[in-house]
Design a protein around this motif. Structure first.
Motif, mmCIF file in Angstrom:
data_model
loop_
_atom_site.group_PDB
_atom_site.id
_atom_site.type_symbol
_atom_site.label_atom_id
_atom_site.label_comp_id
_atom_site.label_asym_id
_atom_site.label_seq_id
_atom_site.Cartn_x
_atom_site.Cartn_y
_atom_site.Cartn_z
ATOM 1 N N HIS A 146 0.827 -1.209 0.000
ATOM 2 C CA HIS A 146 0.000 0.000 0.000
ATOM 3 C C HIS A 146 0.861 1.259 0.000
ATOM 4 N N TYR A 147 1.967 1.210 0.740
ATOM 5 C CA TYR A 147 2.826 2.396 0.836
ATOM 6 C C TYR A 147 4.040 2.328 -0.079
ATOM 7 N N GLN A 148 4.079 1.288 -0.935
ATOM 8 C CA GLN A 148 5.131 1.167 -1.939
ATOM 9 C C GLN A 148 6.531 1.130 -1.313
ATOM 10 N N VAL A 149 6.673 0.330 -0.263
ATOM 11 C CA VAL A 149 7.984 0.106 0.345
ATOM 12 C C VAL A 149 8.224 -1.400 0.386
ATOM 13 N N TYR A 150 9.471 -1.773 0.574
ATOM 14 C CA TYR A 150 9.818 -3.184 0.649
ATOM 15 C C TYR A 150 9.520 -3.745 2.040
#
Length: 469
Positions: A146-150
């Motif tokens: 959702h937050y576009q992080v790994y």
């Protein structure tokens, strides 16, 4: 540079495959994480009740004003959000565009999902990835996507990862940056030792990591996705047969204990010096934590007191049965009826004579004997609970229960983990607080790099690590 060690692509940059372990309350902050990233590694901010600062740059004490646990829990969650956001922003500034900043979350901490989502919302573009363990974080991949992080789940076995992958992670494979293998017999802090494993019989990490890689291959995860070895890593030359090993695939390394003894480390000088004086065997794998997990910490007065408390323990029955034929007359009031064995009755009388005059019930049908002062502290700490865990053995708090309780008797054999970690992080009192360390901490004393009580900068430490020694 150590032969065979190559930079890896992580986020938008090439970084060293060296990760700073995310140690809990205030022990991994912006200074250490930012410096680790500035040295082109992956720095890690602890999002577990991190410190926040006032307009003068002074740490804001985490003081609770509400009268009920649920209300204090809300205060704790807000402290955690404010602190982690502050720490991430400061670490990112220190990194100056180098390396990467991760945040570390304990899945079983109180309000973990709320805290994680809000921190990521307020630090967009600053955080590269999330490391997360202490539980089974099934929703980690969903939140990361959702937050576009790994996301980098922390596991202690291939079996644990398989369960996470099958239930959730297989739906979001593109954000899986690495899998952290945290060795339950070597790493500091909380460890993922299962009930099927013997804490006294350590298993070699190579076979366990190989098994994890086989599980990952069966799931279709490419060998280029690193497994991060965490726990017991000191000199990279000792792991030479792991690097560029086609049997294991890509390997990275996490350092948790060594970054504590750096100039940027926020822990007290007393803590650093104590680590540099450890002998082999001075770190204990124990199960006193209110989380219910095993954890590893320095054997100091705090842990010895907990050991003694559990040793002063007897089983009881509420009615005469079996070999419980003696009515307990020591450490309890005359209205209580606890039936014990004759030998336990004699032990209880001796403990009372030695000053341990109060018997406290445990959730396992036993009594532990403590001093009047210990009883007072235990009761106060239990009453002051602010819900720092999703559920707590020590206070019987439960975040998921409507009544805010596990329904079990609070366990006096444990302790308030929030209180002791806040205290050791913000004072020089290291003997009477929980002091986490990995089991290789004794190597500070024998490593010539630390001769004459030398405390390096993070850059000096990473430069040293890169030599292989």
């Amino acid at each position: 540079m150590f032969k065979g060690l190559h930079p890896i692509r992580y986020g938008k940059r090439e970084v060293w495959p060296l990760i700073e372990g995310g140690k809990g309350i205030a022990a991994s902050d912006h200074m250490s994480a930012g410096a680790w990233a500035a040295a082109n590694g992956i720095g890690t901010i602890s999002a577990v009740n991190a410190d926040s600062y006032d307009e003068n740059g002074q740490i804001i004490p985490q003081i609770y004003h509400a009268k009920t646990r649920p209300e204090r829990h809300k205060e704790l969650v807000q402290y955690a959000i404010n602190g982690a956001v502050d720490q991430v922003k400061r670490a990112y500034d220190i990194a100056s565009g180098k390396g990467a900043i991760n945040i570390n979350v304990l899945w079983e901490m109180g309000g973990s999902q709320t805290i994680l989502k809000e921190v990521l919302e307020q630090t967009k573009g600053l955080v590269t990835g999330i490391t997360c363990g202490a539980g089974m974080p099934y929703k980690l991949s969903e939140i990361a996507a959702h937050y576009q992080v790994y996301y980098l789940p922390i596991v202690s076995s291939g079996r644990a990862f398989h369960a996470l992958w099958k239930r959730a992670y297989s739906k979001v494979p593109e954000f899986l940056a690495a899998v952290v293998y945290e060795d339950p017999w070597l790493a500091g802090g909380h460890n993922g030792l299962s009930n099927a494993e013997d804490p006294l019989l350590p298993q070699h990490p190579y076979e366990r990591v190989l098994n994890l890689r086989k599980v990952m291959r069966a799931a279709g995860i490419p060998d280029s996705t690193p497994i991060v070895m965490a726990g017991g890593v000191w000199h990279l030359e000792e792991w030479n047969d792991w690097i560029d090993n086609p049997e294991l695939g890509a390997i990275a390394f996490q350092f948790g204990t060594r970054p504590l003894v750096t100039q940027e480390s926020p822990v007290s000088l007393a803590w650093k010096k104590r680590l540099m004086q450890l002998d082999e065997g001075d770190v204990l794998l124990h199960r006193f934590s209110p989380t219910g997990f095993y954890s590893s910490a320095v054997k100091n007065t705090f842990l010895r007191n907990l050991e003694g408390r559990s040793e002063r323990q007897i089983a009881f029955s509420v009615k005469e049965t079996g070999d419980h034929t003696c009515l307990l007359d020591a450490g309890v009031n005359s209205r209580a009826s606890f039936w014990v064995t004759d030998s336990d009755l004699q032990r209880a009388r001796q403990w009372v004579a030695d000053g341990f005059t109060t018997a406290l019930r445990t959730p396992d049908g036993t009594l532990v004997f403590v001093t009047t002062e210990e009883m007072r502290i235990i009761r106060k700490d239990q009453a002051d609970c602010m819900g720092c865990l999703s559920q707590c053995n020590f206070s019987s708090w439960s975040e998921s229960s409507e009544k805010g309780t596990t329904g079990r008797i609070a366990d006096p054999r444990s302790f308030c983990i929030q209180k002791t970690l806040q205290d050791i992080a913000h004072s020089d009192e290291i003997e009477n607080n929980l002091m986490f360390s990995g089991h290789s901490g004794y190597r500070f004393k024998t490593d010539p790099f630390y001769a004459n009580n030398f405390i390096p900068t993070v850059q000096q430490l990473i430069d040293r690590i890169l030599t292989g020694k």
